[in-house]
Design an enzyme around this catalytic site. Sequence first.
Site, PDB file in Angstrom:
ATOM      1  N   GLU A   1      -2.622   2.947  13.185  1.00 43.24           N
ATOM      2  CA  GLU A   1      -1.317   2.282  13.120  1.00 43.24           C
ATOM      3  C   GLU A   1      -0.137   3.251  13.284  1.00 43.24           C
ATOM      4  OE1 GLU A   1      -0.951  -1.194  10.390  1.00 43.24           O
ATOM      5  OE2 GLU A   1      -2.836  -0.511   9.507  1.00 43.24           O
TER       6      GLU A   1
ATOM      7  N   TYR B   1       2.950  -6.858  -9.159  1.00 43.26           N
ATOM      8  CA  TYR B   1       2.148  -6.540 -10.329  1.00 43.26           C
ATOM      9  C   TYR B   1       1.489  -7.832 -10.730  1.00 43.26           C
ATOM     10  CZ  TYR B   1       0.371  -4.316 -14.439  1.00 43.26           C
ATOM     11  OH  TYR B   1      -0.484  -3.781 -15.375  1.00 43.26           O
TER      12      TYR B   1
ATOM     13  N   PRO C   1      -0.913  -5.625  -8.034  1.00 40.29           N
ATOM     14  CA  PRO C   1      -1.167  -5.510  -6.598  1.00 40.29           C
ATOM     15  C   PRO C   1      -2.663  -5.718  -6.336  1.00 40.29           C
ATOM     16  CG  PRO C   1      -1.090  -3.336  -7.575  1.00 40.29           C
ATOM     17  CD  PRO C   1      -0.870  -4.317  -8.713  1.00 40.29           C
TER      18      PRO C   1
ATOM     19  N   TYR D   1      -4.069  -3.558  -4.125  1.00 41.08           N
ATOM     20  CA  TYR D   1      -4.476  -2.192  -3.769  1.00 41.08           C
ATOM     21  C   TYR D   1      -3.691  -1.210  -4.642  1.00 41.08           C
ATOM     22  CZ  TYR D   1      -6.281  -4.833   0.137  1.00 41.08           C
ATOM     23  OH  TYR D   1      -6.945  -5.764   0.884  1.00 41.08           O
ATOM     24  N   TYR D   2      -4.431  -0.316  -5.316  1.00 34.19           N
ATOM     25  CA  TYR D   2      -3.800   0.528  -6.324  1.00 34.19           C
ATOM     26  C   TYR D   2      -3.354   1.883  -5.777  1.00 34.19           C
ATOM     27  CZ  TYR D   2      -5.109  -3.168  -9.442  1.00 34.19           C
ATOM     28  OH  TYR D   2      -5.222  -4.403 -10.037  1.00 34.19           O
ATOM     29  N   HIS D   3      -2.398   1.825  -4.863  1.00 38.83           N
ATOM     30  CA  HIS D   3      -1.687   3.012  -4.382  1.00 38.83           C
ATOM     31  C   HIS D   3      -0.277   2.494  -4.161  1.00 38.83           C
ATOM     32  CE1 HIS D   3      -1.218   6.802  -1.934  1.00 38.83           C
ATOM     33  NE2 HIS D   3      -0.153   6.103  -1.588  1.00 38.83           N
TER      34      HIS D   3
ATOM     35  N   HIS E   1       3.019   0.930  -3.283  1.00 46.51           N
ATOM     36  CA  HIS E   1       3.623   0.477  -2.024  1.00 46.51           C
ATOM     37  C   HIS E   1       4.656  -0.593  -2.319  1.00 46.51           C
ATOM     38  CE1 HIS E   1       0.091  -2.038  -2.855  1.00 46.51           C
ATOM     39  NE2 HIS E   1       0.841  -3.027  -2.396  1.00 46.51           N
TER      40      HIS E   1
ATOM     41  N   HIS F   1       6.897  -3.964  -0.775  1.00 49.74           N
ATOM     42  CA  HIS F   1       6.946  -5.035   0.231  1.00 49.74           C
ATOM     43  C   HIS F   1       8.397  -5.221   0.670  1.00 49.74           C
ATOM     44  CE1 HIS F   1       2.853  -6.627  -0.856  1.00 49.74           C
ATOM     45  NE2 HIS F   1       3.135  -5.886  -1.921  1.00 49.74           N
TER      46      HIS F   1
HETATM   47  P1  M7G Z   1      -0.722  -5.823  -2.440  1.00 46.76           P
HETATM   48  O1  M7G Z   1       0.357  -6.276  -3.330  1.00 46.76           O
HETATM   49  O2  M7G Z   1      -1.568  -4.676  -2.931  1.00 46.76           O
HETATM   50  O3  M7G Z   1      -1.729  -6.968  -2.070  1.00 46.76           O
HETATM   51  O4  M7G Z   1      -0.050  -5.448  -1.055  1.00 46.76           O
HETATM   52  P2  M7G Z   1      -1.543  -8.477  -1.646  1.00 46.76           P
HETATM   53  O5  M7G Z   1      -0.107  -8.727  -1.349  1.00 46.76           O
HETATM   54  O6  M7G Z   1      -2.452  -8.597  -0.422  1.00 46.76           O
HETATM   55  O7  M7G Z   1      -2.067  -9.245  -2.816  1.00 46.76           O
HETATM   56  C1  M7G Z   1      -0.737  -4.817  -0.035  1.00 46.76           C
HETATM   57  C2  M7G Z   1      -0.026  -5.148   1.259  1.00 46.76           C
HETATM   58  O8  M7G Z   1      -0.581  -4.374   2.301  1.00 46.76           O
HETATM   59  C3  M7G Z   1      -0.203  -6.610   1.639  1.00 46.76           C
HETATM   60  O9  M7G Z   1       1.046  -7.180   1.970  1.00 46.76           O
HETATM   61  C4  M7G Z   1      -1.173  -6.551   2.810  1.00 46.76           C
HETATM   62  O10 M7G Z   1      -0.973  -7.596   3.747  1.00 46.76           O
HETATM   63  C5  M7G Z   1      -0.886  -5.197   3.417  1.00 46.76           C
HETATM   64  N1  M7G Z   1      -2.043  -4.625   4.093  1.00 46.76           N
HETATM   65  C6  M7G Z   1      -3.325  -4.673   3.676  1.00 46.76           C
HETATM   66  N2  M7G Z   1      -4.113  -3.995   4.552  1.00 46.76           N
HETATM   67  C7  M7G Z   1      -5.559  -3.842   4.419  1.00 46.76           C
HETATM   68  C8  M7G Z   1      -3.311  -3.499   5.549  1.00 46.76           C
HETATM   69  C9  M7G Z   1      -3.566  -2.707   6.709  1.00 46.76           C
HETATM   70  O11 M7G Z   1      -4.685  -2.285   7.025  1.00 46.76           O
HETATM   71  N3  M7G Z   1      -2.464  -2.404   7.477  1.00 46.76           N
HETATM   72  C10 M7G Z   1      -1.204  -2.860   7.151  1.00 46.76           C
HETATM   73  N4  M7G Z   1      -0.215  -2.538   7.984  1.00 46.76           N
HETATM   74  N5  M7G Z   1      -0.949  -3.588   6.049  1.00 46.76           N
HETATM   75  C11 M7G Z   1      -1.996  -3.911   5.246  1.00 46.76           C
END
Ligand code: M7G
Length: 319
Positions: free
Chosen positions: A162, A247, A249, A251-253, A255, A257
């Site tokens: 990406e 909260y 999330p 994925y636990y790193h 980030h 939105h």
């Molecule tokens: P989250 O709050 O951890 O999860 O946000 P959730 O909103 O899905 O519950 C993770 C964000 O990363 C989400 O908005 C996903 O759509 C986005 N995301 C997840 N993946 C696996 C990818 C990816 O591979 N590439 C990109 N660009 N975004 C991703």
Amino acid sequence: MASDETAAGTSVASVELIRQFQFERVLNHDTRSKSINILGTIDTTAAILTAEKTAFSAHDESAIAKLPTIANGTSSIRLLDSNDIYRWYMAVLVQDLETSPGAKLSLIWPATKTHIDKYGKQRRKVIRETPELYRTVLAPYIERMRGDRIQWVYNILSHKVEADRIVYENPDPDQGFILLPDLKWDRTTMDALYLVAIVHRHDIASVRDLNKSHIAWLKSVESEIIQAVTRTYTAISVAELRVYVHYLPSYYHFHIHVTNVEHDAGDGATVGKAIMLSDLVARLEEMSEEVYGFENTTLTYLLGENSELWREGYASVFG
Ligand code: M7G
């Protein structure tokens, strides 16, 4: 991506994967967002295919220019009924993969049990998570979950995938982050703009790890995000951006939105999941030195009852 050849090869292979998808069952569907999550297999391994009808855009000039074609360019149209001055029809709109694709598909393959739980229909529970519950239930769960589910994050941070999509990067390993289109965005509809900012540092798994020492950093990340977005997408102004964190999330790193306020992000933007970044900063500023960070506060959120965290953790506390 190493070269154009590899990129092209990968995209052909990825399109082929979708064609190999074998239907198993519907996990969930939603008439409001016009989306469906389907469980299936590819090559005997579990896969989740999500299809979402794309939204109309009335934000930017090029999208507005296309709107008359809804009336003029429909390839077939059938009157359903009429009554006085009211008439309603079914139509097949003229669609084009580049300028007006009909749907956005996402594929997760191989899909894990956690993915299948997440994309399935489920009731939700309200979790009032005290500092004590965080330490005894969630923190050990995060520790277990963290490593294997965020390879995609590391791939982005190391420019392995990406990279050509990056909207903005501050490369500083402690202060920096990468801002790029979220996979939920079709990268076309401005009203549905959805970006994600992923921080370079690895020491913040969630909001719980934020404390007063992060205030200045969070403020500068937010202002860099806003500047980068409004510079890149000139049709969007500061007052049209929702900048928030989840909260819990998935994925636990850490980030962030970033969406157009016009975009209905569904569950992801609701009370019990989304917290505006500026509100987080304000709460940190108001915290006493004794409290110091979110680790020592109670946070309330919604949790799906399919999740392992509910079944093996919170069900015995709140069930
Ligand atoms: P989250 O709050 O951890 O999860 O946000 P959730 O909103 O899905 O519950 C993770 C964000 O990363 C989400 O908005 C996903 O759509 C986005 N995301 C997840 N993946 C696996 C990818 C990816 O591979 N590439 C990109 N660009 N975004 C991703």
